[in-house]
Design an enzyme around this catalytic site. Structure first.
Site, mmCIF file in Angstrom:
data_model
loop_
_atom_site.group_PDB
_atom_site.id
_atom_site.type_symbol
_atom_site.label_atom_id
_atom_site.label_comp_id
_atom_site.label_asym_id
_atom_site.label_seq_id
_atom_site.Cartn_x
_atom_site.Cartn_y
_atom_site.Cartn_z
ATOM 1 N N ASN A 207 0.757 -1.290 0.035
ATOM 2 C CA ASN A 207 0.100 0.027 -0.080
ATOM 3 C C ASN A 207 0.848 1.345 0.070
ATOM 4 O OD1 ASN A 207 0.342 0.908 3.003
ATOM 5 N ND2 ASN A 207 -0.488 -1.125 3.394
ATOM 6 N N PHE A 324 -4.636 4.328 14.502
ATOM 7 C CA PHE A 324 -4.881 5.416 13.180
ATOM 8 C C PHE A 324 -5.888 4.647 12.055
ATOM 9 C CE2 PHE A 324 -1.468 8.535 12.810
ATOM 10 C CZ PHE A 324 -0.950 8.319 14.255
ATOM 11 N N LYS A 342 -12.637 -1.629 17.978
ATOM 12 C CA LYS A 342 -11.080 -2.234 18.254
ATOM 13 C C LYS A 342 -10.736 -1.976 19.811
ATOM 14 C CE LYS A 342 -9.242 -1.802 13.623
ATOM 15 N NZ LYS A 342 -8.420 -2.359 12.792
HETATM 16 N N1 CTP Z 1 -4.496 -2.666 11.901
HETATM 17 C C1 CTP Z 1 -4.127 -3.607 12.539
HETATM 18 N N2 CTP Z 1 -4.185 -4.858 11.965
HETATM 19 C C2 CTP Z 1 -4.869 -5.072 10.833
HETATM 20 C C3 CTP Z 1 -5.402 -3.806 10.228
HETATM 21 C C4 CTP Z 1 -5.375 -2.554 10.820
HETATM 22 O O1 CTP Z 1 -3.502 -3.415 13.619
HETATM 23 N N3 CTP Z 1 -4.726 -6.326 10.387
HETATM 24 C C5 CTP Z 1 -4.558 -1.235 12.932
HETATM 25 C C6 CTP Z 1 -3.530 -0.037 11.982
HETATM 26 O O2 CTP Z 1 -2.377 -0.114 12.255
HETATM 27 C C7 CTP Z 1 -4.528 1.121 12.423
HETATM 28 C C8 CTP Z 1 -6.003 0.721 12.814
HETATM 29 O O3 CTP Z 1 -5.794 -0.966 13.065
HETATM 30 O O4 CTP Z 1 -3.970 1.592 13.524
HETATM 31 C C9 CTP Z 1 -6.912 0.855 11.549
HETATM 32 O O5 CTP Z 1 -6.450 0.288 10.487
HETATM 33 P P1 CTP Z 1 -7.310 0.612 9.092
HETATM 34 O O6 CTP Z 1 -6.242 0.016 7.924
HETATM 35 O O7 CTP Z 1 -7.674 2.119 8.785
HETATM 36 O O8 CTP Z 1 -8.528 -0.275 9.265
HETATM 37 P P2 CTP Z 1 -9.233 -1.474 9.263
HETATM 38 O O9 CTP Z 1 -9.215 -2.219 10.750
HETATM 39 O O10 CTP Z 1 -8.181 -2.489 8.235
HETATM 40 O O11 CTP Z 1 -10.466 -1.316 8.801
HETATM 41 P P3 CTP Z 1 -10.828 -1.276 7.227
HETATM 42 O O12 CTP Z 1 -9.781 -1.688 6.235
HETATM 43 O O13 CTP Z 1 -12.154 -1.733 6.988
HETATM 44 O O14 CTP Z 1 -11.075 0.316 6.914
#
Ligand code: CTP
Length: 402
Positions: A207, A324, A342
């Site tokens: 990403n 975040f 979360k």
């Molecule tokens: N995060 C994490 N582990 C994952 C996905 C996300 O620890 N597998 C954490 C990221 O580091 C961030 C937060 O969760 O602090 C939100 O990440 P984000 O990618 O915005 O959210 P998602 O939970 O992945 O939700 P979505 O993709 O549906 O927006």
């Protein structure tokens, strides 16, 4: 006041005669001070004066074996918590802006990871010259603090901008540049960067996260005296001073590394962009088109990655955990749902659809989302400033839990 380690770089201008006063002001504030000088500076103020005031040998020549035997210039650069170059001549600003290392002051400036504060002093025309102004702009872009120059009567006979700021003022700005030690008793775990999920021996799903936000948080936490560990996916960024770095690639590697560090951590800042899915069966070899029927496409099957943040929040105890949320639409509501799902203490939401802020740039426009439903919108700020604002909020939270 707490003792900090300040390196004063003195360069060759008439204002060097005020360097001893600056050293005295820093010493009076309780700091350990060492000096490094250019050869030209020694014509304006003698090393013996500065040695007497600091109680430490003064470096004037990085090729002199006896000086390097006392404390070599790299050790000196590592020792410093702050480098103050006062006075900084036009020539010195040019050296610093261009990364030259042809005398002791610019050499330690290049070698140190401590913040840099410069106090320019020169003739008004030299100061106003476009070359000098461009060098100053370059330094400021790099985060260097500039104090002065003041307007007044100049030693060269001209009137105007070019006087070095008062030593007392330089000492006051030095305190600001040093920052507080407000996170001294904390262990901060920061995650950064975008994970890479292997597809085959050469390809991955990734990403656009650059890691800049997480690195800025780690740097600021270290500056505030915390023990900092930075678990990071691949980035092109240098490790901030005083930070222990653990490199990982995939989400599962990040989870494993984070769990190792989590027990000791009192604050967790999860700014990494973690991939939600990974290929089910990454190939150990490179996938070749010739192995597929002529013209055929390729379908990758993906499976869910663990949600690291949610897992940490389930074992939170008295830790403070910040997540975040990178959102492209419906930002605040989506981040509020994420915060609840979360279970973290604070969610930092950013709108990645806005140009010039968010992924892979130096600025960010964020909204702090609190569990009670309160939101705080910040203006667009450099990521270093967002990091400082975030850690101010975390400190308040810690104040309530300790
Ligand atoms: N995060 C994490 N582990 C994952 C996905 C996300 O620890 N597998 C954490 C990221 O580091 C961030 C937060 O969760 O602090 C939100 O990440 P984000 O990618 O915005 O959210 P998602 O939970 O992945 O939700 P979505 O993709 O549906 O927006």
């Amino acid at each position: 006041m707490e003792q900090r380690r300040i390196l004063v770089g003195v360069t060759g201008g008439i204002a060097a005669y005020k360097a001893p006063e600056l050293v005295r002001a820093l010493r009076r504030a309780g700091h350990a001070v060492r000096c490094v000088m250019t050869p030209e500076a020694t014509s304006f103020v003698t090393p013996l004066v500065l040695q007497t005031l600091t109680g430490a040998p003064v470096t004037t020549d990085v090729l002199d074996p006896s000086q390097e035997g006392e404390i070599d210039h790299i050790a000196l650069a590592d020792w410093a918590e702050l480098l103050v170059v006062a006075p900084a001549t036009a020539n010195t600003l040019a050296r610093l802006a261009n990364g030259l290392a042809d005398e002791p002051v610019s050499t330690v400036a290049l070698a140190t990871r401590a913040p840099l504060l410069v106090a320019p002093a020169m003739n008004v025309n030299m100061w106003q010259h476009p070359a000098t102004q461009r060098n100053v702009a370059t330094l400021k872009e790099r985060g260097v603090r500039v104090v002065g120059p003041d307007v007044g009567e100049l030693a060269c006979g001209w009137e105007g901008e070019g006087r070095m700021s008062d030593p007392a003022e330089i000492a006051a700005v030095a305190e600001l540049a040093l920052g507080s030690r407000s996170l001294q008793s904390e262990v901060v775990l920061v995650t950064a960067g975008g994970t890479r999920e292997p597809v085959d021996a050469v390809r991955y799903l990734g990403n656009r996260s650059s890691g800049k936000m997480g690195f800025a948080v780690a740097e600021e936490a270290a500056r505030r005296g915390a023990e900092v560990v930075l678990v990071t996916a691949p980035t092109g960024l240098a490790t901030p001073a005083g930070v222990r770095r653990v490199d990982v690639e995939s989400a599962t590697e990040m989870r494993d590394a984070v769990l190792v560090e989590f027990d000791k951590a009192s604050i967790v800042i999860k700014s990494a962009a973690v991939a939600d899915f990974r290929p089910v069966a990454p190939s150990a070899r490179k996938l070749k088109k010739e192995d597929l029927p002529e013209g055929a496409g390729l379908t990758l099957e993906l499976e869910r990655n663990p949600d690291i943040l949610a897992e940490l929040c389930r074992r939170k105890d008295d830790r403070t955990i910040v997540g975040f949320a990178a959102e492209s639409h419906d930002v605040v509501a989506a981040a509020q749902r994420k915060l609840e799902r979360k279970g973290c203490d604070l969610m930092v939401a950013n709108d990645i659809s806005r140009a010039g802020t968010g992924f892979d740039v130096d600025h960010n426009t964020v909204v702090f989302i609190w569990p009670g439903g309160e939101i705080e919108e910040l203006p667009t700020l450099p990521k270093a400033e967002v990091a400082a604002q975030l850690l101010d909020r975390v400190e308040k939270l810690r104040g309530g839990t300790k």
